[in-house]
Design a protein around this motif. Structure first.
Motif, PDB file in Angstrom:
ATOM      1  N   MET A 127       0.781  -1.236   0.000  1.00  0.00           N
ATOM      2  CA  MET A 127       0.000   0.000   0.000  1.00  0.00           C
ATOM      3  C   MET A 127       0.818   1.294   0.000  1.00  0.00           C
ATOM      4  SD  MET A 127      -3.088  -0.860  -0.330  1.00  0.00           S
ATOM      5  CE  MET A 127      -2.637  -2.368  -1.183  1.00  0.00           C
ATOM      6  N   ILE A 128       2.166   1.227   0.113  1.00  0.00           N
ATOM      7  CA  ILE A 128       2.918   2.489   0.098  1.00  0.00           C
ATOM      8  C   ILE A 128       2.909   3.087  -1.309  1.00  0.00           C
ATOM      9  CG2 ILE A 128       4.996   3.685   0.861  1.00  0.00           C
ATOM     10  CD1 ILE A 128       5.692   1.329   2.622  1.00  0.00           C
ATOM     11  N   PRO A 129       3.270   2.327  -2.361  1.00  0.00           N
ATOM     12  CA  PRO A 129       3.165   2.926  -3.704  1.00  0.00           C
ATOM     13  C   PRO A 129       1.716   3.228  -4.094  1.00  0.00           C
ATOM     14  CG  PRO A 129       4.082   0.691  -3.824  1.00  0.00           C
ATOM     15  CD  PRO A 129       3.921   1.009  -2.394  1.00  0.00           C
ATOM     16  N   ASP A 130       0.787   2.396  -3.660  1.00  0.00           N
ATOM     17  CA  ASP A 130      -0.632   2.620  -3.974  1.00  0.00           C
ATOM     18  C   ASP A 130      -1.081   3.970  -3.418  1.00  0.00           C
ATOM     19  OD1 ASP A 130       0.223  -0.167  -3.271  1.00  0.00           O
ATOM     20  OD2 ASP A 130      -1.618  -0.684  -4.350  1.00  0.00           O
ATOM     21  N   ALA A 131      -0.642   4.257  -2.166  1.00  0.00           N
ATOM     22  CA  ALA A 131      -1.014   5.533  -1.551  1.00  0.00           C
ATOM     23  C   ALA A 131      -0.411   6.695  -2.340  1.00  0.00           C
ATOM     24  CB  ALA A 131      -0.544   5.565  -0.094  1.00  0.00           C
ATOM     25  N   GLU A 132       0.827   6.516  -2.852  1.00  0.00           N
ATOM     26  CA  GLU A 132       1.452   7.606  -3.621  1.00  0.00           C
ATOM     27  C   GLU A 132       0.669   7.909  -4.905  1.00  0.00           C
ATOM     28  OE1 GLU A 132       5.664   7.316  -4.277  1.00  0.00           O
ATOM     29  OE2 GLU A 132       5.722   9.204  -5.392  1.00  0.00           O
ATOM     30  N   CYS A 133       0.154   6.863  -5.544  1.00  0.00           N
ATOM     31  CA  CYS A 133      -0.646   7.087  -6.757  1.00  0.00           C
ATOM     32  C   CYS A 133      -1.859   7.965  -6.454  1.00  0.00           C
ATOM     33  CB  CYS A 133      -1.100   5.758  -7.355  1.00  0.00           C
ATOM     34  SG  CYS A 133       0.249   4.855  -8.133  1.00  0.00           S
ATOM     35  N   LEU A 134      -2.510   7.703  -5.326  1.00  0.00           N
ATOM     36  CA  LEU A 134      -3.681   8.512  -4.961  1.00  0.00           C
ATOM     37  C   LEU A 134      -3.256   9.940  -4.608  1.00  0.00           C
ATOM     38  CD1 LEU A 134      -5.609   5.815  -2.929  1.00  0.00           C
ATOM     39  CD2 LEU A 134      -6.221   6.761  -5.141  1.00  0.00           C
ATOM     40  N   LYS A 135      -2.097  10.063  -3.969  1.00  0.00           N
ATOM     41  CA  LYS A 135      -1.575  11.402  -3.655  1.00  0.00           C
ATOM     42  C   LYS A 135      -1.344  12.192  -4.942  1.00  0.00           C
ATOM     43  CE  LYS A 135       0.661  14.481  -0.862  1.00  0.00           C
ATOM     44  NZ  LYS A 135       0.377  15.717  -1.593  1.00  0.00           N
ATOM     45  N   VAL A 147      -6.010  -2.949  -5.450  1.00  0.00           N
ATOM     46  CA  VAL A 147      -6.627  -1.620  -5.345  1.00  0.00           C
ATOM     47  C   VAL A 147      -6.995  -1.076  -6.721  1.00  0.00           C
ATOM     48  CG1 VAL A 147      -6.050   0.804  -4.852  1.00  0.00           C
ATOM     49  CG2 VAL A 147      -5.478  -0.970  -3.193  1.00  0.00           C
ATOM     50  N   ILE A 148      -8.183  -0.498  -6.837  1.00  0.00           N
ATOM     51  CA  ILE A 148      -8.567   0.245  -8.038  1.00  0.00           C
ATOM     52  C   ILE A 148      -9.122   1.593  -7.606  1.00  0.00           C
ATOM     53  CG2 ILE A 148      -9.001  -1.627  -9.675  1.00  0.00           C
ATOM     54  CD1 ILE A 148     -11.833  -1.757  -8.708  1.00  0.00           C
ATOM     55  N   PHE A 149      -9.004   2.592  -8.450  1.00  0.00           N
ATOM     56  CA  PHE A 149      -9.534   3.915  -8.071  1.00  0.00           C
ATOM     57  C   PHE A 149      -9.886   4.732  -9.292  1.00  0.00           C
ATOM     58  CE2 PHE A 149      -5.524   5.837  -9.179  1.00  0.00           C
ATOM     59  CZ  PHE A 149      -4.594   4.871  -8.865  1.00  0.00           C
ATOM     60  N   GLU A 150     -10.678   5.745  -9.086  1.00  0.00           N
ATOM     61  CA  GLU A 150     -11.171   6.583 -10.164  1.00  0.00           C
ATOM     62  C   GLU A 150     -11.551   7.926  -9.561  1.00  0.00           C
ATOM     63  OE1 GLU A 150     -13.426   4.387 -13.180  1.00  0.00           O
ATOM     64  OE2 GLU A 150     -14.923   5.981 -13.011  1.00  0.00           O
ATOM     65  N   ALA A 151     -11.121   9.020 -10.209  1.00  0.00           N
ATOM     66  CA  ALA A 151     -11.452  10.352  -9.698  1.00  0.00           C
ATOM     67  C   ALA A 151     -12.537  10.966 -10.568  1.00  0.00           C
ATOM     68  CB  ALA A 151     -10.220  11.246  -9.711  1.00  0.00           C
ATOM     69  N   VAL A 152     -13.539  11.569  -9.935  1.00  0.00           N
ATOM     70  CA  VAL A 152     -14.598  12.256 -10.678  1.00  0.00           C
ATOM     71  C   VAL A 152     -14.707  13.690 -10.171  1.00  0.00           C
ATOM     72  CG1 VAL A 152     -15.978  10.215 -11.219  1.00  0.00           C
ATOM     73  CG2 VAL A 152     -16.316  11.386  -9.039  1.00  0.00           C
ATOM     74  N   MET A 200      -7.000  -2.189   2.532  1.00  0.00           N
ATOM     75  CA  MET A 200      -7.750  -0.935   2.387  1.00  0.00           C
ATOM     76  C   MET A 200      -7.602  -0.099   3.669  1.00  0.00           C
ATOM     77  SD  MET A 200      -9.539   0.835   0.268  1.00  0.00           S
ATOM     78  CE  MET A 200      -9.943  -0.349  -1.019  1.00  0.00           C
ATOM     79  N   LYS A 201      -7.609  -0.789   4.809  1.00  0.00           N
ATOM     80  CA  LYS A 201      -7.451  -0.095   6.097  1.00  0.00           C
ATOM     81  C   LYS A 201      -6.059   0.562   6.162  1.00  0.00           C
ATOM     82  CE  LYS A 201      -7.800  -0.984  11.019  1.00  0.00           C
ATOM     83  NZ  LYS A 201      -7.891  -2.034  12.047  1.00  0.00           N
ATOM     84  N   LEU A 202      -5.053  -0.213   5.741  1.00  0.00           N
ATOM     85  CA  LEU A 202      -3.679   0.308   5.726  1.00  0.00           C
ATOM     86  C   LEU A 202      -3.581   1.514   4.789  1.00  0.00           C
ATOM     87  CD1 LEU A 202      -0.966  -0.519   6.982  1.00  0.00           C
ATOM     88  CD2 LEU A 202      -0.509  -1.893   4.935  1.00  0.00           C
ATOM     89  N   LYS A 248       6.555 -12.669 -12.089  1.00  0.00           N
ATOM     90  CA  LYS A 248       5.667 -11.532 -11.865  1.00  0.00           C
ATOM     91  C   LYS A 248       6.433 -10.313 -11.375  1.00  0.00           C
ATOM     92  CE  LYS A 248       1.365 -13.950 -11.088  1.00  0.00           C
ATOM     93  NZ  LYS A 248       0.181 -14.112 -10.252  1.00  0.00           N
ATOM     94  N   VAL A 249       5.995  -9.142 -11.801  1.00  0.00           N
ATOM     95  CA  VAL A 249       6.471  -7.878 -11.238  1.00  0.00           C
ATOM     96  C   VAL A 249       5.221  -7.096 -10.824  1.00  0.00           C
ATOM     97  CG1 VAL A 249       7.711  -5.729 -11.638  1.00  0.00           C
ATOM     98  CG2 VAL A 249       8.506  -7.829 -12.746  1.00  0.00           C
ATOM     99  N   PRO A 250       4.990  -6.942  -9.509  1.00  0.00           N
ATOM    100  CA  PRO A 250       3.795  -6.219  -9.056  1.00  0.00           C
ATOM    101  C   PRO A 250       3.857  -4.767  -9.518  1.00  0.00           C
ATOM    102  CG  PRO A 250       4.949  -7.285  -7.214  1.00  0.00           C
ATOM    103  CD  PRO A 250       5.846  -7.368  -8.394  1.00  0.00           C
ATOM    104  N   CYS A 251       2.731  -4.221  -9.954  1.00  0.00           N
ATOM    105  CA  CYS A 251       2.682  -2.843 -10.438  1.00  0.00           C
ATOM    106  C   CYS A 251       1.423  -2.153  -9.942  1.00  0.00           C
ATOM    107  CB  CYS A 251       2.625  -2.806 -11.961  1.00  0.00           C
ATOM    108  SG  CYS A 251       4.091  -3.376 -12.809  1.00  0.00           S
ATOM    109  N   VAL A 252       1.547  -0.850  -9.756  1.00  0.00           N
ATOM    110  CA  VAL A 252       0.365  -0.036  -9.499  1.00  0.00           C
ATOM    111  C   VAL A 252       0.566   1.273 -10.246  1.00  0.00           C
ATOM    112  CG1 VAL A 252       1.289   0.959  -7.347  1.00  0.00           C
ATOM    113  CG2 VAL A 252      -1.176   0.899  -7.712  1.00  0.00           C
ATOM    114  N   GLY A 253      -0.522   1.806 -10.806  1.00  0.00           N
ATOM    115  CA  GLY A 253      -0.341   3.022 -11.584  1.00  0.00           C
ATOM    116  C   GLY A 253      -1.605   3.824 -11.729  1.00  0.00           C
TER     117      GLY A 253
END
Lengths: 430, 430
Positions: B126-134, B275-280, B243-245, B317-322
């Motif tokens: 969740m550290i890179p995931d949080a950065e994507c949302l930031k 994790v998935i996300f979308e901004a509106v 999600m809590k983290l 595998k190479v885990p990715c988030v973007g």
């Protein structure tokens, strides 16, 4: 095949190169436009002569028949005609597509960038044409690629030569593309192609040969203006008169030292109607390297007064002149030079790494880096809960990050940050 | 159809927008890469689920079977696998291609820019995931687009929901794409599609409905962690724990005010695994405009841990988030706003027009402008031998050029230039 990924160091180098070229275009007052990679197939048809077979076509999946753009000039002409624009100075930096035989070491790809600057509009002769040559001169000087020469000719002069040598007008374009090979193969081979493939008589070919092997400056222009045969030809006279004017303007720009009026320059494309030019590097910087990259032409262009009219329903013409910078070939040279010098190109611009020396300090790092980002500072941190300090500092050294902002338990208690200069190892608490 | 030319004012506005997005990506330490517009068809096969029919294919003209890239994520995964890279933070700004029904007023095109930021590598959760949302938060704040909301969910939670509602695993992905429509159509229609088209039982659909209509924050996460059914499901439990983290880290970033844990968010693409996300955007700035542009989602992304492995011969595998910024939609808003405000976007950066008040002074202009260009000053002149001074000054006013450098006969004699401030009409000789 014939395409490539740009890893970060190459992408950074290429961005810098493109920025230098765009800076020159903007210095000359050009505006950017952007057009789709996809064009209607019919837009590209009949514009590229013998090279048309190299156009990438899209599969017919229903709807319009499409192709990938082959250059940026035809889309520019289509754009002017579609929008009824009769006056514009624009630049365009984008990828184009050619199903050519790739020669990657020489910087020839199937997908490659073009950097184009064009001036459209009805103006007094040779002023925009001179500016295009000035731009080539500025860019090649700015990039410090070593010595270069800009060859200049005029399609009207070439056509005049063909006419006085007895070539029928129907064979002008095809003869042009044979003449254009004179910089790569000797005259005898060019002559053989003219006679064997293009069906000229050996005598006509020899007469052409006497002209197209000439090159020089103002003196040559004056001599040809007095040439008993050429001076009788209306087109050639017009072309030579304009060439003289062009050299006058180039003299005022102070750049004639790198310009050569060269009658062998023909350029392959159908659409040129007046001045044509091409810049070549005279020698490689790294002559001592065993296999120097052979790069050929690094810029080219010319006048195309008829192209826009081909897209206008009423055939209204908009005279244009433009230049295309051969960015991929220049990139090959710069890349090889960077490799040879061992210079390390930084792929990122990170100013500070937020680091911790003890465990259980992830929250402190997240809070600090968030403040830095919000203040517009380029910052990174490790995506680990408890990274080792040594590894964090090593990462700074490896990637060229100049500063480390360190929060340990003591700093947290004192409400400070320890800022470390990675190179000097000096630290300040702040 | 579905493509467009960008004229100079639009190109200038878009360049500024892209520069703001890239500045944020660089602030987070990302490096640029570039990949070809062309990919092998087989690279794109099986990555996009039901959307695969929208891929543009190239005609088979001999050689490899090619297609135009559909997004920048699959080429990134292909790039990582091909180069055996297991750790990378990159951004990529480039055009992608979809044979979709264009809706140009809503900013939906067949050729459009994507701006992607991705973090690849095995890290603590969740550290890179949080950065994507930031990053999404920073960009939408920087661009001042008005109020926005970032919806977050996790594919594992959704799959857990489907499992405890009795849906067979083979129907997870297709059920996912139906759930994803909940932001556009009411629950009853979504249910009808589940039952009528996807073959779920009405009871199962209703059970799903109870979950996917929930949204909230940390409180909802806690409640679902206690849910008697969901807490028994391993995947859901993992997803909820992460999600809590994630919310913990987002709290440290201070951005939870704009984040909503929303179980209806599913995202269409096959390759997401976490994790998935979308901004509106929550409302249009110009509510008083008669027909406000409806823009929908302006950013989206998520975790895709399996995609790189699909391109590795050994399946490593190479885990990715973007995250991908929906630049075209944002551009539509900014363009409409610029139009509404009547603000004039300068398409060029010219600082000075070199002008003459009398005839026969072309040579003087050419010499002066050449000096200015060589000094790095952005300068233009008229391409006419004897332009009228009034027309030259009018051009400055029309195009926003702030200065005119005037050389007349008197100035030539005195060896000076008259510099005129176009707005104030003040003049100095220098």
């Amino acid at each position: 095949q014939g395409t490539r990924d740009h890893p970060p160091d190459q992408a950074a180098l290429r961005d810098r190169l493109l920025a230098a070229v765009v800076a020159c275009f903007k210095r000359h007052g050009a505006a950017a436009i952007d057009t789709p990679v996809l064009e209607l197939r019919e837009t590209l048809t009949g514009k590229y002569g013998e090279e048309a077979k190299l156009i990438y076509e899209l599969q017919d999946q229903g709807g319009e028949l499409l192709a990938l753009r082959y250059d940026l000039t035809v889309p520019f002409a289509r754009y002017l005609a579609m929008n009824k624009i009769t006056n514009m100075k624009r630049y365009h930096v984008a990828k184009v597509y050619r199903r050519d035989n790739p020669a990657m070491t020489r910087g020839r790809y199937r997908e490659f960038y073009q950097c184009d600057f064009d001036i459209a509009g009805q103006f007094d002769p040779m002023i925009p044409d001179a500016e295009c040559l000035k731009i080539v001169h500025e860019i090649l000087s700015d990039l410090q690629l070593g010595d270069f020469l800009i060859k200049v000719n005029d399609r009207r002069i070439l056509n005049g030569v063909f006419a006085v040598c007895g070539i029928p007008e129907s064979k002008f374009i095809t003869t042009c593309s044979t003449v254009d090979k004179l910089d790569k193969i000797p005259w005898q081979d060019v002559k053989n192609e003219m006679v064997g493939e293009k069906g000229l008589s050996p005598e006509a070919a020899d007469r052409i040969g006497e002209y197209v092997q000439l090159h020089g400056g103002l003196d040559l222009i004056e001599r040809l203006l007095q040439d008993p045969k050429l001076s009788q030809n209306k087109l050639a006279k017009e072309g030579l008169g304009d060439m003289k004017l062009l050299f006058e303007y180039l003299t005022l720009f102070g750049i004639t030292g790198k310009i050569s009026f060269d009658l062998s320059l023909a350029r392959g494309l159908d659409y040129y109607t007046g001045v044509i030019f091409e810049a070549v590097l005279l020698q490689q910087e790294n002559d001592h390297v065993e296999e120097p990259v052979s790069v050929g032409s690094v810029a080219g262009g010319g006048r195309y007064d008829g192209l826009v009219g081909m897209f206008d329903p009423k055939g209204r013409k908009v005279p244009c002149v433009g230049v295309s910078i051969g960015i991929e070939r220049i990139f090959s040279i710069l890349e090889q030079r960077a490799k040879a010098s061992g210079e390390k190109v930084r792929a990122t611009e990170t100013e500070v790494l937020v680091a911790t020396p003890q465990k259980q300090l992830l929250a402190a790092r997240l809070k600090l880096i968030s403040e830095l980002w919000d203040a517009g500072i380029k910052a990174e941190m490790f995506y680990k809960k408890d990274p080792k300090l040594l590894k964090q500092l090593q990462y700074c050294e490896d990637t060229g990050i100049p500063l480390a902002a360190i929060v340990g338990e003591q700093e947290l208690t004192d409400g400070v940050v320890k800022l470390r200069d990675v190179a000097t190892r000096e630290e300040v608490r702040m």
